[in-house]
Design an enzyme around this catalytic site. Sequence first.
Site, PDB file in Angstrom:
ATOM      1  N   PHE A 293       0.974  -1.266   0.466  1.00  0.00           N
ATOM      2  CA  PHE A 293      -0.070   0.159   0.076  1.00  0.00           C
ATOM      3  C   PHE A 293       0.840   1.650   0.286  1.00  0.00           C
ATOM      4  O   PHE A 293       1.761   1.338   0.462  1.00  0.00           O
ATOM      5  CB  PHE A 293      -0.949   0.003   1.126  1.00  0.00           C
ATOM      6  CG  PHE A 293      -1.929  -1.092   1.215  1.00  0.00           C
ATOM      7  CD1 PHE A 293      -3.256  -0.916   0.656  1.00  0.00           C
ATOM      8  CD2 PHE A 293      -1.489  -2.866   1.905  1.00  0.00           C
ATOM      9  CE1 PHE A 293      -3.912  -1.933   0.511  1.00  0.00           C
ATOM     10  CE2 PHE A 293      -2.495  -3.641   1.741  1.00  0.00           C
ATOM     11  CZ  PHE A 293      -3.853  -3.320   1.426  1.00  0.00           C
TER      12      PHE A 293
ATOM     13  N   VAL B  17       2.107  -1.249   4.598  1.00  0.00           N
ATOM     14  CA  VAL B  17       2.504   0.057   3.936  1.00  0.00           C
ATOM     15  C   VAL B  17       3.563   0.578   3.979  1.00  0.00           C
ATOM     16  O   VAL B  17       4.168   0.067   4.993  1.00  0.00           O
ATOM     17  CB  VAL B  17       1.124  -0.005   5.686  1.00  0.00           C
ATOM     18  CG1 VAL B  17       0.756   1.746   5.602  1.00  0.00           C
ATOM     19  CG2 VAL B  17       0.080  -0.264   5.158  1.00  0.00           C
ATOM     20  N   CYS B  18       3.912   1.179   3.480  1.00  0.00           N
ATOM     21  CA  CYS B  18       4.683   1.934   2.898  1.00  0.00           C
ATOM     22  C   CYS B  18       5.507   3.049   4.981  1.00  0.00           C
ATOM     23  O   CYS B  18       4.564   3.757   4.520  1.00  0.00           O
ATOM     24  CB  CYS B  18       4.684   2.601   2.081  1.00  0.00           C
ATOM     25  SG  CYS B  18       5.807   4.835   1.563  1.00  0.00           S
ATOM     26  N   VAL B  19       6.080   2.977   4.986  1.00  0.00           N
ATOM     27  CA  VAL B  19       6.710   3.757   6.200  1.00  0.00           C
ATOM     28  C   VAL B  19       6.307   5.596   5.786  1.00  0.00           C
ATOM     29  O   VAL B  19       5.498   5.889   6.725  1.00  0.00           O
ATOM     30  CB  VAL B  19       7.543   3.160   7.624  1.00  0.00           C
ATOM     31  CG1 VAL B  19       8.820   3.867   6.546  1.00  0.00           C
ATOM     32  CG2 VAL B  19       7.464   4.211   8.476  1.00  0.00           C
TER      33      VAL B  19
ATOM     34  N   ALA C 139       2.558   6.818   5.300  1.00  0.00           N
ATOM     35  CA  ALA C 139       1.449   6.346   6.242  1.00  0.00           C
ATOM     36  C   ALA C 139       1.934   7.246   7.701  1.00  0.00           C
ATOM     37  O   ALA C 139       1.153   8.125   7.614  1.00  0.00           O
ATOM     38  CB  ALA C 139       2.746   4.977   6.905  1.00  0.00           C
TER      39      ALA C 139
END
Lengths: 92, 118, 130
Positions: free
Chosen positions: C40, C78-80, C83
């Site tokens: 994501f 999820v991409c840090v 996010a």
Amino acid sequence: MKSLFILNNPTKLDACLNAMSTQDGLLLIEDAVIATHHSGLSCVTYALEEDLIARGLSQLVKQHLVNSNIKIIDYTQFVELTLQYDKTVSWL
Amino acid sequence: MKSICIIFNKVPYGSQSSRELLDIALMAAAFDMPIKALFIEQGVLQLINKQQPEVLDIKNHSATFKALELYGIEEIYVDANALNNYQLTHDDLMPIAELIDNNAISEHIQQSDFVLML
Amino acid sequence: MAIFSLLVTATPYSAQGQFSALQFVRVAINNGHSIKRVFFYADGVLVASRLNHPPSDEINLTKAWAKLAIEQDIDLVVCVTAALKRGITNHAEAERNALTGENLDPAFEISGLGQLTEAMLESDRLITFG
């Protein structure tokens, strides 16, 4: 390499067609299924049936496409279609 | 190694997607993937010199485009036809991209193992 | 049988892309394929908040992903950077960045963009839903 272009936005159809090569295929999904009547679709074109059904367009489009080379495919065929091409390009 | 083609086709700042797309390009470079960056349609505007999004308190990501070469991304192409449409010339852009026509754009897309837009 | 990975950048609820991606994953699995990872990115990360709470007659996308991930053992990443920028965090990232609270649904994990590149290189196909 053969690419399957996946288009979800009908307003980007012309730009997408411009970027395609002759051996590529085009899959219309989401709102882009309304573009099946577009006159410039000379490439191999597919439209996602579930997206047509969702929009109440399935019967209309099927009648309209009797003499056309646009194929209506379902999600199962969508998954398999991605494997018949070397890669997919989601045109956003 | 598999190759990747990153396509920029949005006007800067109205959407921030090009900024996040740029991060994907840099990550692919860190994995030593051969990368092509294409600026097409409205995306050619990403390369205009003298962008000042600071007046809107938006971070200027155009400096990163200038630094692409440092990350090993040397194949950078810009859509000549789109430049024409916006009455721009090569001189209006950061001097990092080579002008190409529509056929060449299709060819670059065709030759790459992955093509990403955002 | 093929291995797929997905890149999902579509914002939940305002667009169809998350629904399309879920449908694609379900059908691919039913047809005997496997999903290596769903990554994501951009507004797509918003789906990972366990605080998303649509009205009860609408699909809860977060729960739909979580159910699929648990039943089929799918990696939801999820991409840090994407996010944190959008207020999605787990406990570790909240501590590291001095944020109060955490909202990442436990079916998702937070990691870097390298997870996308790795998924691309280790799958037969990457499909983007934007």
